[in-house]
Design an enzyme around this catalytic site. Structure first.
Site, short mmCIF file in Angstrom:
data_model
loop_
_atom_site.label_atom_id
_atom_site.label_comp_id
_atom_site.label_asym_id
_atom_site.label_seq_id
_atom_site.Cartn_x
_atom_site.Cartn_y
_atom_site.Cartn_z
CB CYS A 52 -8.83 18.45 -6.57
SG CYS A 52 -9.88 17.25 -7.34
CB VAL A 53 -12.43 20.36 -9.34
CG1 VAL A 53 -13.02 21.25 -10.41
CG2 VAL A 53 -11.88 19.14 -9.92
#
Lengths: 105, 410
Positions: A104-105
């Site tokens: 993610c991120v």
């Protein structure tokens, strides 16, 4: 960038132990890294996944996601977890000498 | 007349349209937005609805309030994108030709992708908070819940707002304390990541924070299915976690039309150059907001920073056909930690979140990766800025690229 010696070869790794230069990788390194990840023997099925990930990464510039591996190899997620316990995408990337998969991120 | 078509009038679509309004000469350009939904949702607000900190009126406004002439807004579903012929087909048969296409269709939750999730218990013992109706259903359940084991599970990454599950957990902890029932609730966070968060420093600091709040993390948990009768989730490596209340962040996928039109990857996300957000396969398509495969946070702040830079370079690109690598993946997020406090993280493609101070002109520094009451108020204040400044395409006093100023090297 830190380095370490794997299977007699000095390679660059990141803070989490992922190799940062896929060109420094070879099959002996894979066998060694697999052992560190608790996989004592690399079967033809393991190699099928490793080779797919190497090819995918060289085409796309990044390690493939779990979904990309299942659709690209025809091996189910369940089987991937049996081959590479816990996090298959991350584990294969490590053994295949690819950087950490982008999460993610 | 040159034509720009923007698919999706959510956060990214609306911001970029209002930026175009400022920089383009509308005698030469036409800008058309297409979106099937007349309502604009302030999605970061969904997090607060289960705890009755926000209600519906805080998070919805008509899209028309933000999209005014000369911008055109068509309320319709998109049937197909014909990228080879530079046109978009709408559900009512309308064909929109374009010179430049902006895809801003975002991502949505897909509970149907996990076996068992929708089999009878959805909205009863299985909930989410990523849409307005799911957050309201969860609010109604929490109101009368007697306690037990709350399991929060992320199905797979990437997800919209990667910090939202952590915030939900910490706000739950606070809420149950307030209700005088924290001792009757066990909270478990089952995540496919190896820790509380992706990047090492933040993962460790957030992990310690969760531990201090008596919240258990079950790492490397990749869910295979839900067993709604036995009330348990089962991972691919056959670990089982029983729950009384399951709050899931279902698989996030891009819009179906992206896949149907052959423009997406296995999650219907459009492959882009991460430094320009231009579609790899089509030089006149840009993908803004959550809809691309760029490894940046799927968050409003990221959309805002990248659009600031995109519109700065757009006219040069039209003229010269060249684009510098303008976007560094900059994101920052407030993280609600409960008890009226929050923390903040600030990072980009290469720099992981670090502790320190974040300079905010005119207001003062916010603490990075450390709890403070000021960060909590910052987050609540942000809703006002979103509706009144950000969506209207006005400038915020924040740098669009990340700065190391104030960050502590660890």
């Amino acid at each position: 960038m830190p380095t370490r010696v794997i299977a007699g070869k000095t390679v660059e790794v990141d803070a989490e132990g992922f190799m940062t230069n896929p060109n420094e990788w070879n099959e002996e390194i894979a066998v060694e890294l697999a052992k560190e990840e608790g996989i004592n023997e690399l079967t033809p099925e393991h190699w099928k996944v490793i080779n797919f990930c190497r090819q995918s990464a060289s085409a796309n510039g990044k390690a493939p996601t779990l979904r990309a591996i299942t659709s690209g190899t025809g091996i189910s997620t369940k089987e991937l977890f049996a081959l590479f316990p816990k996090g298959p995408a991350k584990k294969v990337a490590k053994i295949a000498g690819l950087g950490k998969p982008e999460g993610c991120v | 007349m040159k034509k720009i078509v923007i698919l999706g009038a959510g956060t990214a679509g609306t911001i970029v349209a209002n930026r175009f309004k400022r920089i383009l000469d509308f005698n030469q350009w036409q800008v058309t937005l297409v979106d099937p939904d007349p309502v604009h949702y302030y999605q970061p607000g969904f997090l607060f609805i289960p705890f009755r900190m926000y209600s519906e009126k805080d998070v919805i406004k008509p899209k028309r309030d933000f999209i005014e002439p000369p911008l055109r807004l068509i309320q319709s579903k998109v049937e197909a994108i014909d990228a080879d012929h530079n046109r978009v087909h709408l559900a009512d048969g309308t064909v929109l030709p374009y010179d430049f296409l902006i895809i801003a269709t975002g991502v949505d939750i897909h509970p149907e992708e996990t076996p068992g999730m929708l089999d009878g218990e959805w909205g009863k013992s299985i909930h989410s908070f990523y849409t307005l109706p799911t957050s309201q259903a969860l609010r109604d359940v929490l109101r009368t819940w007697k306690g037990g084991r709350l399991v929060v599970n992320v199905v797979d990454n990437p997800i919209k707002c990667p910090v939202a599950p952590l915030e939900f957990i910490m706000l739950s902890d606070w809420y149950f304390h307030q209700q005088g029932m924290r001792d009757r609730v066990e909270i478990i966070y089952a995540t496919p990541l190896s820790g509380a968060f992706t990047k090492p420093v933040a993962s460790q600091l957030l992990g310690e924070l969760l531990e201090s709040k008596n919240i258990k993390v079950e790492p490397d948990f990749m869910i295979e299915r839900v067993d709604p009768e036995a009330k348990k989730i089962v991972s691919y490596d056959e670990r089982e976690i029983e729950y009384d209340l399951l709050v899931t962040i279902p698989l996030n996928k891009g819009a179906d039309v992206i896949g149907k039109s052959g423009l997406g990857n296995e999650l219907n996300l459009v492959p882009v150059d991460p430094y320009t957000l231009r579609a790899k396969a089509h030089p006149n398509i840009f993908v803004l907001g959550d809809a691309s495969d760029a490894p940046a946070s799927k968050a409003g702040a990221t959309a805002h920073f990248s659009i600031d830079l995109f519109t700065e370079h757009f006219l040069d690109y039209v003229e010269t056909g060249e684009l510098p690598p303008y976007f560094d993946g900059h994101a920052n997020c407030f993280i609600e930690t409960g008890f009226g406090k929050g923390l903040m993280i600030d990072f980009n493609y290469t720099q992981e979140p670090l502790p320190g101070r974040y300079p905010l002109p005119g207001i003062g520094p916010l603490t990075l990766l450390q709890e403070s009451e000021f960060n909590h108020w910052g987050k609540l204040m942000f809703r006002w800025m979103y509706w009144h400044i950000l969506l209207r395409g006005m400038e915020l006093p924040l740098s669009a690229t990340m700065s190391m100023a104030g960050k502590w090297k660890v």
